[in-house]
Design a protein around this motif. Sequence first.
Motif, PDB file in Angstrom:
ATOM      1  N   HIS A 647      38.356 -35.030  19.734  1.00  0.00           N
ATOM      2  CA  HIS A 647      38.533 -33.892  18.840  1.00  0.00           C
ATOM      3  C   HIS A 647      39.708 -33.069  19.343  1.00  0.00           C
ATOM      4  O   HIS A 647      39.808 -32.795  20.557  1.00  0.00           O
ATOM      5  N   TYR A 649      41.457 -29.421  18.842  1.00  0.00           N
ATOM      6  CA  TYR A 649      41.212 -28.093  18.304  1.00  0.00           C
ATOM      7  C   TYR A 649      42.488 -27.260  18.442  1.00  0.00           C
ATOM      8  O   TYR A 649      43.108 -27.224  19.511  1.00  0.00           O
ATOM      9  N   SER A 662      42.631 -30.171   8.261  1.00  0.00           N
ATOM     10  CA  SER A 662      41.678 -29.903   9.338  1.00  0.00           C
ATOM     11  C   SER A 662      40.367 -29.392   8.757  1.00  0.00           C
ATOM     12  O   SER A 662      40.278 -29.054   7.585  1.00  0.00           O
ATOM     13  N   HIS A 665      35.967 -25.062  12.457  1.00  0.00           N
ATOM     14  CA  HIS A 665      34.986 -25.142  13.549  1.00  0.00           C
ATOM     15  C   HIS A 665      34.788 -23.737  14.091  1.00  0.00           C
ATOM     16  O   HIS A 665      35.742 -23.067  14.485  1.00  0.00           O
ATOM     17  N   CYS A 674      40.746 -24.878  14.089  1.00  0.00           N
ATOM     18  CA  CYS A 674      40.998 -26.037  13.232  1.00  0.00           C
ATOM     19  C   CYS A 674      40.653 -27.295  14.022  1.00  0.00           C
ATOM     20  O   CYS A 674      41.100 -27.455  15.163  1.00  0.00           O
ATOM     21  N   LYS A 675      39.866 -28.158  13.423  1.00  0.00           N
ATOM     22  CA  LYS A 675      39.348 -29.334  14.134  1.00  0.00           C
ATOM     23  C   LYS A 675      39.879 -30.606  13.485  1.00  0.00           C
ATOM     24  O   LYS A 675      39.775 -30.792  12.280  1.00  0.00           O
ATOM     25  N   THR A 677      39.604 -34.876  13.986  1.00  0.00           N
ATOM     26  CA  THR A 677      38.759 -35.896  14.606  1.00  0.00           C
ATOM     27  C   THR A 677      39.509 -37.213  14.680  1.00  0.00           C
ATOM     28  O   THR A 677      40.071 -37.681  13.679  1.00  0.00           O
TER      29      THR A 677
END
Length: 927
Positions: A647, A649, A662, A665, A674-675, A677
């Motif tokens: 992840h 961030y 994004s 989170h 903003c995440k 993956t």
Amino acid sequence: MMNHFMILAVLLPLRTCHPTYSWQESDVFPVTYLNVSKDLDLQRLLVEWDVVKSAHDAELAISFEIQVRRTNEVVWTEFQNVTLDKLGKPLHWTWDSDIPLECMSHAVRIRSKAETSKIWSQWSLWETLPGLDASNRSVPQIFPKEKILAEGSSITLCCIGGKGRTIKEFSVYPTVDVNKYTKSQVRLLTVENLSHDKGSNIHVYCYDEDKRSHEAAFFVGKPPDTPKDFSCQTQDMKRVTCTWREEETYLYGKNSPRYTLSKTSSQKMALCKASCFKQCSCSWDIGQQWIWNVTVTVENPLGKKTATDVFDVNHRMYPTAPFQVWEDCTDTEMTLHWNYENNEIELFCQTEVVHPDGKVELHNSSVADSRRVKVRGLQPYTEYTARVRCGAARHFWRWSEWTQPLTTRTKEGTPSGKLDIWREITPVFGGLNVTLFWKQTPSFQANGKIISYEVTWEKIEDGSQPESISFSSVYNSTRIFIDNHSYRISVMAKNNVNFSLPSILIISRATDNSTEELKEGQVNGTDDGIFISWEPRSIYNSYIIDWCNFPRLQPCDLQWKRLGPNTSSAVISSAAFVPGVRYKFSIYGSVANRASLLEKKIGYLKELPPRLDPVVRKLDLTYNSVTLSWDSYLTNESEPGFVRGYHVYVSPMQGNCNLKGSKKHVLSDESELCKYTIENPEEKRYTVKHLMPNTKYKIVVKAFTGGGETPIVNFRYIDTPYNSNMLYFIFLLVIVPTLVAAICHWKMKWVKEWCCPVIPSPNKSKVLSFKEFKIDSEKVLKINDCIPDMLAMDSNAEAHKLHPVTWSSLSSTPTEDKIDGHNSSWIYPGENVAGDFPPTDTPQTHTCFENFAYSSPLEAESDPYQMPETLEAGKTNQAVVLYQPQCYIDIFHEDAASTTRERGTASCSDEIPLPGRSDTLDHIPDH
């Protein structure tokens, strides 16, 4: 004579009927006698009354209305229908009072009415029973007095104060729901639904105004119930004992239940005195009587109950338990022996045998009066618990009590079943090290105490002599060395009787080295353990799964589990499994005692987040993106879970993050990130786009497993650079114009001279020497004194088409004449200019031209009549740039051309300013 007898026959019935008729005609039968008494124990009024004797003689049916009065209020009315008889006995009626009769005075009165009449008699006089409220008592007193109260009932209490005294308080403890009635000298209190739960007794307190008091206590209990399980029996045919179960009444001491056992035919004579402890009993000698009919009576202050039993003593034999119990055992049988106290009674006995697993078996003796029983089908070297009870062989009534339990162990036998064995193979120089493990399975029965294990191994090919070694029973593994030949290995358990059957394992010449290259598959944990599945093969008759309970230790505590041929999955559970530890499983297929490795699995009971975050080694920044590169994440056995991905961030230092592509989170402190993956654990590079230039961001990369990821604590901080395209744009918009402005400023004189040439000062013109021409301190050129140096003229063709503008002495506004459809050219002169022309008698014709660049600095003068010669040409303070439309002589007109000297309309070479507007050069109009 005949007539005389006929008259008598008629009169006699009439004479007989006359009294009856006269009674029927009578209206009332008043009460002639009334007596009222009371039964204080039952709190009951006893009323006795009578009517005239003639009503009895007539056997009349009469209705009586009875009223009861308490103080001055009628509290009860009741009707009694009675048919009188000739015996003339008085009539009786009872009434139970709802309050103690001592509390207040009660009075009774009665009236009557014959059924054949509609008229009631007069009321009798009130017959009064005085209460203690009318007495001369000096202290308060509570009624009723102390008594036993039944649970669930209600009671009304009263407190009577002394004469002329007022009751101040009347209360109950413990506190219960009560209804109160208040009167100055008498107070009533009703307690409903009495219960022993609030105490076995209730205390009542009463105080008067002089603080004189009285107390009373009332016990709450239950009336006795019918004795339960009442029965009588004998143990020796000499004495009878009756027993029953005692019931709780919540009354104790002198109020506790009393039990009496007697013959039913003569209950006055008690047979025995009962004693109660958990169970009540009463015994007496039989004597010569064999048939008995006995009754047990239980009573307390609230009631009485009885129970009866009729029996023949010969049929109520309840023998005592056997004694001197002993056993005689083999490995599978047990014989129990015992003795009786009373050898005169023929008994039938039963044996109870309890197995180690809790199973209970009952064995009856096959012969009456036998004093032993044999139990078969037992397990060798196993503990059993046995006990015996007996009953009368003839006229069986009930079993005796059990004897004390006897625990015994059967003898040892040959072990049954086989041990479960497994191995771990380690290649070494010249052969193999084979570590053997063994354990007892549920189907294995030691049938005794295991004293040793014997391990034997031999080559299969050349039939050489086997080798063997024996180990103490405390060991469950050993290591042996074998060469590269195939070997047959067996393990047996030994007790004091014999060896068990051998468990065989064959180690093939081809070792398992080639299977080390099998890829390890991942398995998942469940609530019950770790789930493992594999591809089944039909050639194997069983499967074995082995693993280490403690994979990080040595020895690792190797475990294995055997499964049937029709299985393809299993859940492996162990108390040693803990979350965050990676376990390895090997799946083998077995046929003819040969095992082959089929698959390898690794998994966790429960995955935990990674211990460490990926180490970001490189950051490549642009004005709107950042590319992250990190080291390969360690995925060895020490990791608490399988890394499933990463992840990334990102968040600006100021404000929330909303980058395109994004997901939001939210941290525990409610800040937003903003995440992104990355689901490929092999990926080590990622680019975050859509950033803002010249902005500070915080960024972190987290690895995640099936157990999640560690909390976000530490960030890296980056500053995106300026946008170069934007700088170029800014350069074009700002820098270039700035440079141009700087150059223009540097060349200001040249620009000014090029754009706005210098205009000579009118102060230096000689034509302004005429003193009389001034308007508002401005020096004015007289037009007819101006000799033009240059004439501005159109082409000849256009000049001939122009029509002169006629200036009227009466108006400064030009008039236009149209000639040949064309307009003459003109320019409006200023108002001040128009006012400066001298008046003429005849119209003058002029042509006007406007010079948009005509200007000259003039010095402001305080004296409007100062001569032009006094002006200093070089003086520029308080200068004003003036602009006015300029007039030029119309040289294109014939008359005008001929009178140029006389009229003087000219274009001045000195470009003299005219009075009027004084705008600066920067405010030149655009027309």
